[in-house]
Design an enzyme around this catalytic site. Structure first.
Site: not given
Length: 281
Positions: A176, A201
């Site tokens: 990410e 996340l």
């Protein structure tokens, strides 16, 4: 102008706010946080943020020091006291203060802090230029802890390179961005983003945007992708609570579609803002 902040049950001017030097958030990064966007003085995706907050606390063997109803009231009161129309509200909960010890304290009173940040969330986006960096974070990235040194260093590496952000890579695949979930759009128009696991996340904005994409009949595939695959994409973008859907126009010095912002990211951002304004509380 001084903001009003919230610390352990009290509202006060920011310059009067203090936390113990023995707080485990300070000593061990033993705490979690959430950032909720504010549009038109209202909270965006609030329920999702509270649900993730409770999960993060539970994964660290902590409880909620405040009821969901009280927490919502604190958010609204801070928005009111700071006349916040657009921006973000930051919340942090730590295990509390006790003399330094690696073992968790059993009866420490948790620390809870909230403050507002005024910023533009709906301005037109020109597109981010990102670099790739090794992902050196711990193995439980699904818990939204305050351990943000590695992402901070990655963002500084991007700044040093004259770019906007970094995409973190592990075992050859993008995990990410430093503070966002990452996506690419293939030549066939398929949106690809990494599947949920402990490696990334579980973004609240991610969930909302993928739901909107499905409603717009956009094809989505959740799987890892490489930097090389991303460089061959026609579009890329990131999502986060305070950047919504933000286009990426360059990856490791390779421009996507001539460095122009693409239609998929543009459309998703427009729809997300429209729907968020309707549903904000």
């Amino acid at each position: 102008m001084s903001r009003t902040v919230y610390v352990n049950g009290s509202y006060m001017p920011e310059e009067n706010a203090t936390v113990s030097i023995f707080d485990r958030g300070f000593l061990f990064a033993d705490g979690v946080y959430e950032v909720t966007a504010v549009l038109d003085g209202k909270l965006v995706d609030y329920a999702g943020h509270v649900t993730r907050l409770e999960r993060s606390l539970g994964e660290l063997q902590m409880g909620m020091p405040i009821s969901s109803e009280e927490l919502l009231e604190v958010h609204r009161e801070l928005i009111k006291r700071n006349n916040l129309e657009e921006g973000a509200l930051y919340l942090q909960i730590t295990r509390g203060a006790e003399d330094r010890n690696f073992l968790f304290p059993k009866d420490a009173k948790q620390t809870i802090v909230l403050f507002t940040q005024a910023k533009s969330l709906t301005a037109e986006k020109s597109g981010l230029r990102v670099i790739s960096v090794p992902d050196i974070r711990w193995g439980r990235r699904d818990i939204k802890t305050v351990q943000l040194l590695a992402p901070s260093m990655a963002k500084m590496m991007a700044k040093a390179a004259g770019k906007d952000d970094s995409w973190m890579v592990q075992d050859g695949f993008v995990t990410e961005g430093t503070s966002n979930n990452a996506y690419i759009v293939t030549k066939e128009g398929k949106i690809i983003t990494r599947n949920l696991s402990t490696s990334i996340l579980h973004g609240i904005t991610r969930a909302a945007v993928l739901k909107l994409a499905a409603e717009l009949d956009m094809e989505v595939e959740e799987r890892p992708f490489t930097i090389e695959e991303a460089q061959q994409a026609v579009e890329a973008f990131v999502t986060a609570a305070t950047s919504f859907v933000c286009p990426v126009v360059e990856i490791d010095n390779v421009e996507l579609s001539g460095g122009k912002v693409g239609p998929v990211a543009t459309r998703l951002n427009q729809i997300y803002i429209e729907e968020s304004r309707k549903a904000a509380i």
